[in-house]
Design an enzyme around this catalytic site. Sequence first.
Site, short mmCIF file in Angstrom:
data_model
loop_
_atom_site.label_atom_id
_atom_site.label_comp_id
_atom_site.label_asym_id
_atom_site.label_seq_id
_atom_site.Cartn_x
_atom_site.Cartn_y
_atom_site.Cartn_z
CG HIS A 43 23.00 -16.56 -21.32
ND1 HIS A 43 22.54 -15.35 -20.89
CD2 HIS A 43 22.40 -17.49 -20.54
CE1 HIS A 43 21.68 -15.53 -19.89
NE2 HIS A 43 21.57 -16.83 -19.66
CD GLU A 102 24.36 -12.87 -22.73
OE1 GLU A 102 23.91 -13.41 -23.76
OE2 GLU A 102 23.85 -13.01 -21.60
CB CYS A 107 18.32 -16.15 -20.35
SG CYS A 107 18.22 -17.36 -19.02
#
Lengths: 79, 240
Positions: free
Chosen positions: B203, B205, B86
């Site tokens: 994302h 994560e 990002c």
Amino acid sequence: MKAKIHVTLKQGILDPQGKAIEHALDSLGFQNAGNVRVGKYMEVDVNETDRAKADAQVKQMCEKLLANTVIEEYRYELG
Amino acid sequence: MNIGVVVFPGSNCDHDCEYIFKDVLGQSVKMIWHKDTLPAGLDAVVLPGGFSYGDYLRTGAIARFSPVMGGVKEFAREGRLVIGICNGFQILLEAGLLPGVMLRNTSLNFICKDVYVKVENAATRFTNRCESGQVLKIPIAHADGNYYTDPVTLAGVKANAQVIFRYCTADGKVTAEANPNGSLDNIAGIMNADGNVLGMMPHPERSAETVLGNEDGRLIFLSMLSAFGKSEQQSRLVGV
């Protein structure tokens, strides 16, 4: 010396902000307004009396940071 | 594996990345303040998501001049792994480690939702645990994710199989409707020509463990581990 710097999107690069503003102008009744492009205006004091040197420095500032030349172009006045 | 997570003023996914590598995958993680130098002995560097420097001027434009970035560039030049997620992707673009720029989303909205991306190249150090063409569900959260580059650069990036992820439908069709932000060619993630620097808007994560209800993003991190011949250690969280 003061540099007055304008950074704008190159022609052909989509400007969603400009489009949104254009629509807003249209709904306000400004049907003759078109091709709205949003840019940035910056003022920078350059502590330099030699005009050529100041010019070279401002150009570098634009190239290295103030504009991303993949999508933006810049122009400035020194005064 | 020794992971370095860079922390810029305004980073807000740095601890999520630390958590995934350390607590979920059992690796060693160092947090690196942007004014510090890159410590020796790292295997990979993560540029996390967030709003470095408040996105002033352009996303990533000021973070690229942070003192740590000199070391990150050198690290990348040595062929070692760098992943930007990002805002990290935006910084890699501004730093010239990846080609192109991010424009404002065509909708002008900040978009925060799960999207589907297709793995276009599974023969990389970031995607070797995926199947080619596999569809991953990973969330995005950005206002400036509209990837753009000039036609010549785009042709080169495509010819070189550097497009790694493209926005797609749940069944893997790359369509205009599946493109959340107007990205050129539905591009969601690209790699450099040498294959050691990856930037991606989604994302991973935020979708890397069972308790979150989605583990697709974990494949990216597992791929990085595999590239080093490592596998995940017993998670500290097992049995918690």
